[in-house]
Design a protein around this motif. Sequence first.
Motif, PDB file in Angstrom:
ATOM      1  N   VAL A 301       1.020  -1.132  -0.162  1.00 59.38           N
ATOM      2  CA  VAL A 301      -0.315   0.290   0.229  1.00 59.38           C
ATOM      3  C   VAL A 301       0.954   1.169   0.186  1.00 59.38           C
ATOM      4  O   VAL A 301       0.840   1.962  -0.892  1.00 59.38           O
ATOM      5  CB  VAL A 301      -0.810   0.169   0.940  1.00 59.38           C
ATOM      6  CG1 VAL A 301      -1.322   1.257   1.004  1.00 59.38           C
ATOM      7  CG2 VAL A 301      -1.964  -0.918   1.483  1.00 59.38           C
ATOM      8  N   LEU A 302       1.873   1.827   0.670  1.00 57.38           N
ATOM      9  CA  LEU A 302       2.917   2.150   0.525  1.00 57.38           C
ATOM     10  C   LEU A 302       3.754   2.881  -0.460  1.00 57.38           C
ATOM     11  O   LEU A 302       3.745   3.646  -1.025  1.00 57.38           O
ATOM     12  CB  LEU A 302       3.646   2.300   1.950  1.00 57.38           C
ATOM     13  CG  LEU A 302       2.713   2.552   3.098  1.00 57.38           C
ATOM     14  CD1 LEU A 302       4.509   2.271   4.739  1.00 57.38           C
ATOM     15  CD2 LEU A 302       3.200   3.919   3.491  1.00 57.38           C
ATOM     16  N   VAL A 303       3.953   1.444  -1.262  1.00 59.64           N
ATOM     17  CA  VAL A 303       4.655   1.843  -2.355  1.00 59.64           C
ATOM     18  C   VAL A 303       2.824   2.620  -3.204  1.00 59.64           C
ATOM     19  O   VAL A 303       4.123   3.272  -4.521  1.00 59.64           O
ATOM     20  CB  VAL A 303       5.206   0.438  -2.465  1.00 59.64           C
ATOM     21  CG1 VAL A 303       5.886   0.407  -4.104  1.00 59.64           C
ATOM     22  CG2 VAL A 303       5.869  -0.169  -2.244  1.00 59.64           C
ATOM     23  N   VAL A 304       2.207   1.911  -3.281  1.00 60.90           N
ATOM     24  CA  VAL A 304       1.457   2.503  -4.834  1.00 60.90           C
ATOM     25  C   VAL A 304       1.472   3.765  -4.041  1.00 60.90           C
ATOM     26  O   VAL A 304       0.573   4.945  -4.983  1.00 60.90           O
ATOM     27  CB  VAL A 304      -0.262   1.738  -4.812  1.00 60.90           C
ATOM     28  CG1 VAL A 304      -0.945   2.580  -5.282  1.00 60.90           C
ATOM     29  CG2 VAL A 304       0.962   0.139  -4.741  1.00 60.90           C
ATOM     30  N   LEU A 309       1.217   8.983  -5.959  1.00 59.33           N
ATOM     31  CA  LEU A 309       1.637  10.581  -5.299  1.00 59.33           C
ATOM     32  C   LEU A 309       2.896  11.567  -6.439  1.00 59.33           C
ATOM     33  O   LEU A 309       2.947  12.864  -6.834  1.00 59.33           O
ATOM     34  CB  LEU A 309       2.083  11.005  -3.967  1.00 59.33           C
ATOM     35  CG  LEU A 309       2.842  12.142  -3.332  1.00 59.33           C
ATOM     36  CD1 LEU A 309       1.095  13.458  -3.168  1.00 59.33           C
ATOM     37  CD2 LEU A 309       3.447  12.014  -1.338  1.00 59.33           C
ATOM     38  N   GLN A 310       3.921  10.439  -6.768  1.00 60.84           N
ATOM     39  CA  GLN A 310       4.913  11.633  -7.599  1.00 60.84           C
ATOM     40  C   GLN A 310       4.040  11.093  -8.666  1.00 60.84           C
ATOM     41  O   GLN A 310       4.776  11.874  -9.486  1.00 60.84           O
ATOM     42  CB  GLN A 310       5.608   9.885  -7.220  1.00 60.84           C
ATOM     43  CG  GLN A 310       7.109  10.256  -6.489  1.00 60.84           C
ATOM     44  CD  GLN A 310       7.915   9.286  -6.545  1.00 60.84           C
ATOM     45  OE1 GLN A 310       7.511   8.094  -7.148  1.00 60.84           O
ATOM     46  NE2 GLN A 310       9.042   9.016  -5.383  1.00 60.84           N
ATOM     47  N   ARG A 311       3.304  10.564  -9.446  1.00 57.09           N
ATOM     48  CA  ARG A 311       2.695  10.974 -10.535  1.00 57.09           C
ATOM     49  C   ARG A 311       2.069  11.417 -10.661  1.00 57.09           C
ATOM     50  O   ARG A 311       1.902  12.581 -11.734  1.00 57.09           O
ATOM     51  CB  ARG A 311       2.226   9.741 -11.018  1.00 57.09           C
ATOM     52  CG  ARG A 311       1.999   9.919 -12.379  1.00 57.09           C
ATOM     53  CD  ARG A 311       0.908   8.131 -13.012  1.00 57.09           C
ATOM     54  NE  ARG A 311       0.193   8.210 -14.157  1.00 57.09           N
ATOM     55  CZ  ARG A 311      -0.277   7.350 -14.647  1.00 57.09           C
ATOM     56  NH1 ARG A 311      -0.017   5.992 -14.106  1.00 57.09           N
ATOM     57  NH2 ARG A 311       0.130   6.887 -16.357  1.00 57.09           N
ATOM     58  N   HIS A 312       1.184  12.712  -9.380  1.00 54.57           N
ATOM     59  CA  HIS A 312       0.346  13.299  -9.692  1.00 54.57           C
ATOM     60  C   HIS A 312       0.696  14.806  -9.286  1.00 54.57           C
ATOM     61  O   HIS A 312      -0.002  15.721  -9.305  1.00 54.57           O
ATOM     62  CB  HIS A 312      -1.676  13.352  -9.151  1.00 54.57           C
ATOM     63  CG  HIS A 312      -1.959  11.553  -9.716  1.00 54.57           C
ATOM     64  ND1 HIS A 312      -1.494  10.558  -9.420  1.00 54.57           N
ATOM     65  CD2 HIS A 312      -2.279  11.771 -10.765  1.00 54.57           C
ATOM     66  CE1 HIS A 312      -2.066   9.885 -10.102  1.00 54.57           C
ATOM     67  NE2 HIS A 312      -3.147  10.065 -11.198  1.00 54.57           N
ATOM     68  N   GLU A 313       2.298  14.863  -8.293  1.00 55.78           N
ATOM     69  CA  GLU A 313       1.913  16.310  -8.366  1.00 55.78           C
ATOM     70  C   GLU A 313       3.211  16.435  -8.112  1.00 55.78           C
ATOM     71  O   GLU A 313       4.227  15.846  -8.546  1.00 55.78           O
ATOM     72  CB  GLU A 313       2.260  15.689  -6.526  1.00 55.78           C
ATOM     73  CG  GLU A 313       0.738  15.925  -6.031  1.00 55.78           C
ATOM     74  CD  GLU A 313       0.384  15.771  -4.470  1.00 55.78           C
ATOM     75  OE1 GLU A 313       1.821  15.608  -3.935  1.00 55.78           O
ATOM     76  OE2 GLU A 313      -0.899  16.029  -3.685  1.00 55.78           O
ATOM     77  N   LYS A 314       3.639  17.638  -8.348  1.00 55.21           N
ATOM     78  CA  LYS A 314       5.025  18.300  -8.744  1.00 55.21           C
ATOM     79  C   LYS A 314       5.770  18.025  -7.281  1.00 55.21           C
ATOM     80  O   LYS A 314       5.643  18.706  -6.172  1.00 55.21           O
ATOM     81  CB  LYS A 314       5.510  19.367  -9.320  1.00 55.21           C
ATOM     82  CG  LYS A 314       4.778  19.439 -11.025  1.00 55.21           C
ATOM     83  CD  LYS A 314       4.791  20.811 -11.774  1.00 55.21           C
ATOM     84  CE  LYS A 314       4.234  20.256 -13.223  1.00 55.21           C
ATOM     85  NZ  LYS A 314       4.334  21.373 -13.871  1.00 55.21           N
TER      86      LYS A 314
END
Length: 494
Positions: A301-304, A309-314
């Motif tokens: 769950v933490l990895v996902v 978070l890295q994909r949708h936020e800068k």
Amino acid sequence: MSLALLSLAALCWNAAYPEPTIQCGSENGPSPEWKVQHALTPGDLRDLRVEPVKITVEPQEYSLLMNISWILRADASIRLLKATKICVTSKSNFQSYSCVRCNYTEAFQHQTRPSGRRWKFFYIGFPVELSTVYFIGAYNIPTANMNEDGPSLSANFTSPGCLDHIMKYKKKCIEEGSLWDPNITACKKNEKTVEVNFTTSPLGDRYLALIQNKAVLGFSTVWENKLTRTSVVIPVTGESEGAVVQLAPYFRTCGHDCIRHKGTVVLCPKKRLQNSLDNNDRTVLGGWLPLLMALLVVTWVLVVGIYLLQRHEKIKTTSFPATTILPPIKVLVVYPSEICFQHTVCYFTEFLESHCRSEVILEKWQKKKIAEMGPVQWLTTQKKAADRIIFLLSNDVNTVCDATCGKNEGSASENSQDLFPLAFNIFCSDLTSQICLHKYIVVYFREADTEDYSALNVCPKYHLMKEATAFCKELLHIKQHVSAGKRSQACHNC
């Protein structure tokens, strides 16, 4: 053709005049020629040198002898030369004196060899003992007549001790533990105890282990008379991590003066619990399986979550300026000539460089520049370049220095000029200025007499090693709002 002629001429010369060799034997008393009046006598030697030679006596047992070589002076008086006498005086626990006379088998017909080189001879003898100072003197025979000053040459040679890579194989050194390696390991078990492990030796039966960190934190005596690995737990009274462990053995041949060994205290490694799984006992593994599955689910769950978070936020990164590291401070050390250079000045210099982040300037290391610039110009230049100027004082009595390094190379007594009074007079004008007064510090190892230099009383004084921490803080004290460049410029104006 010319080379062949020269070779033929050399052969003819050797056939007509055989080359002199030497035959040496003991002669401790005065030479017979000294009692005879001579109209003419040979001149002195041109060069005299001494170096040790290792001779194998038996496996891993060596004997050291002196290789004494000398060169004859190329002048007409060489025709009068009959022999060369060499005398050696040793100075250690007791003093000895012995001489050898080397007779020349043939009379000298020419001032040099046929090749044009000077006459050179050598004699191997005079056994070398441990840690002994030798004085070697040589003169030609016939000697000068009575009541005349006879020409002679002399040289000094100091033999190494048992720590030398050759001398440690001597039988006496082996009996004193030169080949013994205790392989010391020490670790801090807790705030009050240190565990020390080392290998004992059959050479003795008693060892003293000390824990030191400026002061002695604890010690213990170990009794063991055979080769084995032993362990001792020592109670301590202060912070022991990083402290020095000193192991002092008491062997039969050296008693309290045996070679000591050192180690460093580190933290003891934590004991890891190793769980061995029994194939016949599956209940333990079964009890851990649910917990392992739960940990795997939480990790997934933490990895996902991190991926989303890295994909949708800068992620905004903040760049921090690099930390400015100030360069080492330049320290000029001036000291009176009576201070032992090797055992006081050198140790103090090592302390400044190792613990006080200092670049040390010593007149002993810049003799060539002093000779080129002159002492006044050199001192004035170093005064401007230095961030701090330290007057190193001590009331040590010269007998301590003489017994250890006072007569050796590198001692202060070899200085051609004592720069301390000159430096004091040049810098004295600054001692009345509050702007430049911060550059000067007085350091002493024992309570020093400053009556001759009373102007130094306005400077901060520090007693090493009692006030080592306060001294380093004073030496490295830099106001935070002053940059390194401005600090250097302000110091140079003084």
